[in-house]
Design a protein around this motif. Structure first.
Motif, PDB file in Angstrom:
ATOM      1  N   LYS A   7      23.938  31.692  31.276  1.00  0.00           N
ATOM      2  CA  LYS A   7      24.011  33.048  30.746  1.00  0.00           C
ATOM      3  C   LYS A   7      24.314  34.020  31.883  1.00  0.00           C
ATOM      4  N   PRO A   8      25.244  34.948  31.675  1.00  0.00           N
ATOM      5  CA  PRO A   8      25.550  35.913  32.738  1.00  0.00           C
ATOM      6  C   PRO A   8      24.302  36.682  33.179  1.00  0.00           C
ATOM      7  N   THR A   9      24.249  37.007  34.445  1.00  0.00           N
ATOM      8  CA  THR A   9      23.105  37.747  34.988  1.00  0.00           C
ATOM      9  C   THR A   9      23.253  39.245  34.786  1.00  0.00           C
ATOM     10  N   PHE A  10      24.368  39.652  34.201  1.00  0.00           N
ATOM     11  CA  PHE A  10      24.627  41.066  33.949  1.00  0.00           C
ATOM     12  C   PHE A  10      24.896  41.249  32.459  1.00  0.00           C
ATOM     13  N   SER A  11      24.788  42.477  31.999  1.00  0.00           N
ATOM     14  CA  SER A  11      25.055  42.768  30.595  1.00  0.00           C
ATOM     15  C   SER A  11      26.329  43.599  30.464  1.00  0.00           C
ATOM     16  N   HIS A  12      26.850  43.635  29.255  1.00  0.00           N
ATOM     17  CA  HIS A  12      28.029  44.450  28.967  1.00  0.00           C
ATOM     18  C   HIS A  12      27.906  44.975  27.551  1.00  0.00           C
ATOM     19  N   SER A  13      27.969  46.282  27.418  1.00  0.00           N
ATOM     20  CA  SER A  13      27.858  46.908  26.102  1.00  0.00           C
ATOM     21  C   SER A  13      29.250  47.192  25.548  1.00  0.00           C
ATOM     22  N   PHE A 288      37.434  43.119  26.061  1.00  0.00           N
ATOM     23  CA  PHE A 288      36.545  43.593  27.122  1.00  0.00           C
ATOM     24  C   PHE A 288      37.302  44.155  28.327  1.00  0.00           C
ATOM     25  N   LYS A 289      38.187  45.095  28.041  1.00  0.00           N
ATOM     26  CA  LYS A 289      38.982  45.709  29.108  1.00  0.00           C
ATOM     27  C   LYS A 289      38.097  46.353  30.166  1.00  0.00           C
ATOM     28  N   GLU A 290      37.056  47.047  29.721  1.00  0.00           N
ATOM     29  CA  GLU A 290      36.168  47.740  30.668  1.00  0.00           C
ATOM     30  C   GLU A 290      35.455  46.738  31.578  1.00  0.00           C
ATOM     31  N   LEU A 291      35.086  45.597  31.020  1.00  0.00           N
ATOM     32  CA  LEU A 291      34.433  44.564  31.826  1.00  0.00           C
ATOM     33  C   LEU A 291      35.407  44.013  32.868  1.00  0.00           C
ATOM     34  N   TRP A 292      36.649  43.780  32.466  1.00  0.00           N
ATOM     35  CA  TRP A 292      37.673  43.290  33.388  1.00  0.00           C
ATOM     36  C   TRP A 292      37.881  44.264  34.541  1.00  0.00           C
ATOM     37  N   GLU A 293      37.831  45.542  34.242  1.00  0.00           N
ATOM     38  CA  GLU A 293      38.096  46.556  35.267  1.00  0.00           C
ATOM     39  C   GLU A 293      36.900  46.807  36.182  1.00  0.00           C
ATOM     40  N   SER A 294      35.698  46.438  35.716  1.00  0.00           N
ATOM     41  CA  SER A 294      34.499  46.762  36.498  1.00  0.00           C
ATOM     42  C   SER A 294      33.885  45.549  37.201  1.00  0.00           C
ATOM     43  N   ARG A 295      34.317  44.350  36.841  1.00  0.00           N
ATOM     44  CA  ARG A 295      33.751  43.139  37.418  1.00  0.00           C
ATOM     45  C   ARG A 295      34.847  42.274  38.034  1.00  0.00           C
ATOM     46  N   SER A 296      34.430  41.254  38.769  1.00  0.00           N
ATOM     47  CA  SER A 296      35.406  40.318  39.340  1.00  0.00           C
ATOM     48  C   SER A 296      35.953  39.415  38.243  1.00  0.00           C
ATOM     49  N   ALA A 297      37.075  38.756  38.547  1.00  0.00           N
ATOM     50  CA  ALA A 297      37.662  37.830  37.586  1.00  0.00           C
ATOM     51  C   ALA A 297      36.684  36.706  37.249  1.00  0.00           C
ATOM     52  N   ALA A 298      35.936  36.236  38.241  1.00  0.00           N
ATOM     53  CA  ALA A 298      34.960  35.171  38.014  1.00  0.00           C
ATOM     54  C   ALA A 298      33.852  35.640  37.080  1.00  0.00           C
ATOM     55  N   GLN A 299      33.370  36.860  37.257  1.00  0.00           N
ATOM     56  CA  GLN A 299      32.327  37.386  36.382  1.00  0.00           C
ATOM     57  C   GLN A 299      32.847  37.598  34.968  1.00  0.00           C
ATOM     58  N   PHE A 300      34.070  38.060  34.853  1.00  0.00           N
ATOM     59  CA  PHE A 300      34.689  38.256  33.541  1.00  0.00           C
ATOM     60  C   PHE A 300      34.751  36.926  32.779  1.00  0.00           C
ATOM     61  N   THR A 302      32.898  34.260  33.332  1.00  0.00           N
ATOM     62  CA  THR A 302      31.530  33.843  33.044  1.00  0.00           C
ATOM     63  C   THR A 302      31.042  34.464  31.742  1.00  0.00           C
ATOM     64  N   TYR A 303      31.356  35.725  31.557  1.00  0.00           N
ATOM     65  CA  TYR A 303      30.957  36.423  30.333  1.00  0.00           C
ATOM     66  C   TYR A 303      31.679  35.841  29.120  1.00  0.00           C
ATOM     67  N   LEU A 304      32.989  35.631  29.236  1.00  0.00           N
ATOM     68  CA  LEU A 304      33.759  35.071  28.123  1.00  0.00           C
ATOM     69  C   LEU A 304      33.262  33.677  27.743  1.00  0.00           C
ATOM     70  N   ARG A 305      33.016  32.822  28.739  1.00  0.00           N
ATOM     71  CA  ARG A 305      32.572  31.457  28.463  1.00  0.00           C
ATOM     72  C   ARG A 305      31.277  31.440  27.659  1.00  0.00           C
ATOM     73  N   TYR A 307      29.755  34.139  25.806  1.00  0.00           N
ATOM     74  CA  TYR A 307      29.664  34.901  24.554  1.00  0.00           C
ATOM     75  C   TYR A 307      30.838  34.651  23.601  1.00  0.00           C
ATOM     76  N   ILE A 308      31.997  34.235  24.127  1.00  0.00           N
ATOM     77  CA  ILE A 308      33.134  33.906  23.255  1.00  0.00           C
ATOM     78  C   ILE A 308      33.438  32.417  23.440  1.00  0.00           C
ATOM     79  N   SER A 309      34.273  32.024  24.376  1.00  0.00           N
ATOM     80  CA  SER A 309      34.524  30.607  24.653  1.00  0.00           C
ATOM     81  C   SER A 309      35.350  30.462  25.918  1.00  0.00           C
ATOM     82  N   ASP A 310      35.359  29.226  26.435  1.00  0.00           N
ATOM     83  CA  ASP A 310      36.231  28.907  27.569  1.00  0.00           C
ATOM     84  C   ASP A 310      37.559  28.327  27.098  1.00  0.00           C
ATOM     85  N   HIS A 311      37.704  28.123  25.793  1.00  0.00           N
ATOM     86  CA  HIS A 311      38.959  27.659  25.198  1.00  0.00           C
ATOM     87  C   HIS A 311      39.559  28.760  24.333  1.00  0.00           C
ATOM     88  N   ARG A 312      40.869  28.742  24.241  1.00  0.00           N
ATOM     89  CA  ARG A 312      41.591  29.655  23.361  1.00  0.00           C
ATOM     90  C   ARG A 312      41.991  28.922  22.081  1.00  0.00           C
TER      91      ARG A 312
END
Length: 322
Positions: A7-13, A288-300, A302-305, A307-312
């Motif tokens: 689970k990510p150590t940060f939150s995103h609203s 999650f455009k705001e998350l992409w702009e405020s966090r690193s690619a790795a953190q972005f 991590t969040y997708l994996r 709460y959404i998925s690592d597969h498309r």
């Protein structure tokens, strides 16, 4: 595949309705991402590995996003549905009432294979089961330079479900092939699983007693690359399965380097029904455009994996019989 991603150590609203609108805009306007609208005389089919569905603590907003994407299709095969069913039930609750689901018993990694489908357009056929290889047939699951004892059966048994429209019956095989920690041995084991799926489809399509001739194999094959020499791709093609050409090259994982997920079929009625429209939808290009702009690619990621998925999702369109 781990039981769950960390689970990510940060939150995103975020506001779910705004993210859903971004997804729709991306789908409708981004070059190469267009997904056709559903039509009465076509099947819009998809496959999606939704990471550890039921094993990761998604929120109602996350399920609303997953349900939005699923609602674009008539039938969607889902992998990594956990034995604990709260995840897929939450998706179904977020969909219109005419969507229904069917799933298998648990297998390796506590996973079920599942389908969600639009029951206003498709009903279940009589054929539902799990693809197994009888002990007497294990000797036939063999490939050059791979010991046959690498295959003793499927780790996650492929799930066979037939669906009927008013005019057409499809037999769909939802597969999630073995993935383990030993690269060389696991690739060989996985290639035998891939061959076993392809062999089954080839034998059934040629059998005079087959239930239906439109057989489609889809799911997460953990296929590294669609290229000559790839063990999994070679095994899948060995008995005639066709991987249709994708007009835009988009990998099916969010790391954008693997062809894990596939929709494949044999020459004949399914190939003729395929409209040549097929593609991967990279939801990560819109969400999650705001998350992409405020966090690193790795953190972005991590969040997708989590709460959404690592597969498309991968989709394909087929004409129904007239």
């Amino acid at each position: 595949m781990p039981r769950s991603f960390p689970k990510p150590t940060f939150s995103h609203s975020y506001i779910a309705e705004s993210e859903i609108q971004r997804l729709r805009n991306y789908r409708d306007t981004k070059t190469g991402r267009q997904i056709p609208a559903k039509k009465n005389d076509h099947l819009l089919l998809a496959t999606w590995n939704i990471a550890n569905l039921g094993g990761q603590k998604r929120t109602p907003k996350d399920y609303a996003i997953l349900a939005e994407i699923i609602s674009w299709f008539d039938i969607i095969a889902i992998q990594e549905t956990k034995d604990e069913l709260s995840g897929i039930r939450a998706i179904l609750a977020a969909l219109p009432d005419h969507y229904q689901m069917i799933f298998s018993d648990k297998a390796g990694n506590e996973e079920r294979m599942a389908f969600i489908y639009d029951s206003a357009k498709f009903s279940l056929g009589e054929k539902i089961g799990e693809l197994s290889v009888p002990a007497s047939s294990l000797k036939h699951i063999k490939l050059p330079n791979i010991p046959s004892n690498f295959f003793k059966g499927f780790d996650r048994t492929p799930y066979i479900v037939s669906f009927r429209s008013q005019t057409t019956t499809f037999v769909l095989v939802n597969a999630h092939l073995y993935f383990g920690p030993s690269k060389d041995k696991d690739l060989k084991r996985r290639s035998l699983e891939a061959y076993a799926v392809s062999r089954w489809g080839d034998l059934r399509r040629k059998d005079k007693d087959r239930y239906a001739d439109k057989i489609i194999v889809l799911g997460d094959f953990n296929l590294p690359k669609v290229e000559p020499g790839d063990l999994i791709y070679t095994a899948l093609k060995k008995r005639g399965l066709i991987r249709p050409h994708h007009s835009t090259k988009i990998y099916s994982n969010i790391n954008n380097d693997k062809d894990y997920d596939q929709i494949m079929f044999f020459p004949g009625t399914v190939k003729k029904a395929h409209t040549q429209r097929i593609g991967v939808f990279d939801f990560d290009g819109a969400l999650f455009k705001e998350l992409w702009e405020s966090r690193s690619a790795a953190q972005f990621k991590t969040y997708l994996r989590y709460y959404i998925s690592d597969h498309r999702p991968l989709w394909a369109e087929f004409k129904l019989d007239s």
